[in-house]
Enzyme design. Structure first.
Site, short mmCIF file in Angstrom:
data_model
loop_
_atom_site.label_atom_id
_atom_site.label_comp_id
_atom_site.label_asym_id
_atom_site.label_seq_id
_atom_site.Cartn_x
_atom_site.Cartn_y
_atom_site.Cartn_z
N GLY A 180 37.82 25.06 -19.52
CA GLY A 180 38.73 25.24 -20.65
C GLY A 180 38.31 24.50 -21.90
N SER A 182 27.32 19.66 -20.99
CA SER A 182 26.63 18.36 -21.07
C SER A 182 26.78 17.58 -19.77
CB SER A 182 27.12 17.55 -22.27
OG SER A 182 28.52 17.54 -22.38
N GLY A 208 0.80 -1.22 0.00
CA GLY A 208 0.00 0.00 0.00
C GLY A 208 0.83 1.26 0.00
#
Length: 637
Positions: free
Chosen positions: A473, A542, A114
């Site tokens: 960089g 990224s 549950g």
């Protein structure tokens, strides 16, 4: 199929004994909110129907004294909650299956948790059930988890509901309370696709209305729970289902035999029936139906068989043999309902692995159309789907898959989503329908190939993907590298994170959702540039491994090079060429990588470069040398 279920359903020879074969089978589950009495109800049902052995009863009594929560009474929940953690905490964690039979019907019951965090386990139990017993604590009424489980039951194709208003003894067996709860639930469930809803007042602890009508509820004139379970009408198992046979194994024991082994997902098949290979469209007829016990004239859903065809067709593991006159969808875009399981949200644009009964392919959620409000069933706009939320999405797979609508075929219409890196199961889905755009949009064949474009440039295309923190960089090293390559006559282009956000991605912000879409778009642009024969230098933070993996998988082996520009965040903040770290630390910039948003370093990059030890020019020379060794040496395809 689990061994216990198989033994329960058939004899060792694969046939039903006479007295059992005439009985229908009902698969049902108990669900609902926490502490509503699901496990107790199943234990009471087995106990009162005298389906427990004497040693089980003795063990139950002993366990009740050690772990029980029912005072001096037997704690029936312990009969189902078998894990030690379940007994210690007094909760259900995993799905527990019990098999039993009465004079009128056979049953497989799943007791599901549950707690909201175990929603995935409830969905697992519901995926094969015909009926759901939704328990409601009479003192609490219909709760959010009661609604969530009911909605999931509806999504998963369950047509019959028992509204079990439990603990009726704790409210003095009041009819008014039972009626109010019933009315509340019926209003909520009015838009769900249930064929029947049977409300029953009961006490799992004391057995009221479990196997027989109780004198404590003279105002209730409906059936007991067991009476209803024994008599509820379940649809014909094979009605309206077309033949579907996922091929799990190609059997070739010798030169004279070639068969396709698997379990029939739906429908039935006879000797001589025409079948089609779903993906190729090639057709043949059934020559033989082979089993361990011999040849059959006919086989039906659930049976494990080996099919031999009249013709030698190319059929590999993962394909599907289907009825020639009723074929499934084969498409790479579709809409689906998704139940999200993981703490990490589902984000459009992020790539996952989609696994069906037959396929395992890369997939991207191309659009999150809406999430469902569990309380009102309203459609809510959302940019992501959080843990235990239910959403409607469009998805695109890397290659076409075979499927039916889930409403037509549970086995062929379901899938799970798996994280590409951790391999965790992230969510489960039910396919609604293929998207028409998949039929209208086709790849245009071009006469000038990527090989021709690269050859005229005297180079092999490549994508060099720079990743690292802001200020590490990346752009500086990429700029040095492009100058070196240009001096050698190479054809290049730099895709820089800041520059791209001035045009292509100017509509995107810096939320996790927008960052995922940012990388997806750039990866697709880089793919087009590589197709043009260019050496593409991609300089983007990224931050997420999953998006970098998605980018890698767009390219051929050896064509993608991940370069990790590794600079300590303290040094990046010291350099701070754009003053961004100072603003982020003052709280002026939200979702800043390394400060208020995570960065996931590459685990196995092609090059791992530390800017603290060498100059950007030297680092660029290392990348150039690695690139030259790749392009001059043998490439794996």
């Amino acid at each position: 199929m689990q061994a216990g279920v198989a033994d329960f359903l058939r004899t060792k020879k694969g046939e039903f004994p006479d007295q059992e074969g005439n009985k229908s089978l009902l698969r049902f589950l108990t669900c609902g909110s926490v502490d509503d009495g699901k496990s107790t109800l199943i234990g009471r049902l087995l106990y009162d129907t005298k389906l427990l052995f004497e040693d089980q009863i003795v063990a139950l009594e002993n366990d009740s004294r050690r772990h029980g929560t029912a005072g001096d009474d037997i704690d029936f929940a312990l009969l189902v909650d078998g894990l030690e953690a379940e007994r210690e905490q007094g909760i259900t964690i995993d799905v527990a299956y019990r098999f039993f039979t009465t004079k009128r019907r056979k049953f497989i019951v799943a007791d599901t948790p549950g707690h909201e965090e175990y929603t995935r386990n409830m969905a697992t139990g519901a995926s094969t059930a015909d009926l759901a017993v939704v328990l409601i604590d009479a003192r609490k009424g219909v709760l959010q988890q009661s609604r969530r489980h009911s909605y999931i039951a509806s999504l998963l194709g369950i047509k019959h509901i028992v509204l079990a208003v439990n603990k009726i003894d704790l409210i003095g067996y009041e009819k008014v309370v039972f009626s109010q709860i019933t009315d509340d639930y019926l209003r909520f469930a009015a838009d769900l696709d249930f064929a029947t809803i049977q409300p029953i007042p009961l006490s799992a602890r004391y057995g009221d209305n479990v196997i027989a009508r109780s004198a404590n509820t003279p105002w209730y004139d409906g059936p007991s729970l067991l009476d209803h379970l024994e008599t509820v009408s379940i649809e014909n198992l094979f009605a309206g289902k077309s033949f579907r046979f996922p091929v799990q194994y190609v059997s070739r024991p010798n030169l004279d035999f070639r068969g396709f082994s698997g379990q029939i997902a739906s429908g039935r098949i006879h000797i001589g029936d025409r079948v089609t290979v779903a993906k190729s469209g090639q057709s043949s007829s059934i020559k033989e139906i082979v089993t361990f016990d011999g040849l059959l004239e006919e086989a039906v859903e659930g049976q494990a068989v080996t099919l031999v065809l009249e013709d030698q067709l190319e059929v590999s593991r993962g394909n599907v043999l289907v009825a020639s006159d009723d074929r499934p969808n084969v498409a790479d875009q579709f809409q689906a309902h998704i139940i999200w399981f993981d703490a990490d949200p589902m984000i459009p644009g992020r790539s996952y692995i989609l696994r069906t009964e037959t396929d395992s392919v890369g997939v991207t959620v191309t659009a999150l159309k809406y999430c469902v409000d569990i309380n009102t069933l309203a459609h809510l706009a959302a940019k992501s789907s959080q843990m235990n939320e239910i959403s409607v999405c469009n998805l695109a797979t890397q290659t076409p898959i075979v499927f039916d609508r889930y409403a037509d075929n549970r086995v062929m219409g379901n899938f799970i989503l798996i994280d590409r890196l951790s391999k965790r199961t992230m969510g489960a889905g039910m396919i609604d329908f293929p998207l028409r755009r998949a039929e209208n949009v086709h790849w245009q064949s071009l006469e000038v190939t990527r090989g021709a474009r690269a050859a005229i440039k005297h180079q092999e295309p490549a994508v060099i993907w720079f990743t690292g923190l802001s200020g590490s960089g990346k752009s500086t090293v990429a700029n040095w590298l492009e100058k070196l390559l240009l001096a050698k006559g190479r054809h290049t282009y730099i895709l820089d994170g800041d520059n791209v956000r001035h045009g292509l991605n100017k509509d995107l912000g810096f939320t996790e959702e927008d960052r995922v879409e940012n990388i997806r778009r750039v990866a697709e642009v880089a793919k087009l540039m590589a197709d043009a024969g260019l050496i593409v230098l991609v300089s983007f933070i990224s931050p997420f491994r999953s998006e970098r993996q998605l980018a890698r998988e767009l390219f051929e082996n050896g064509e993608f090079m991940e370069v990790f520009i590794d600079t300590p965040i303290e040094e990046c903040a010291r350099r701070d060429p754009k003053g961004l770290y100072k603003k982020a630390m003052r709280g002026e910039i939200q979702n800043f990588t390394g400060i208020s948003s995570p960065y996931e370093p590459p685990m196995n990059p092609e090059l791992h470069l530390n800017t603290m030890d060498e100059t950007p020019a030297n680092l660029a020379r290392k990348i150039e040398a690695h690139l030259e060794s790749r392009t001059t040496g043998p490439r794996s395809r």
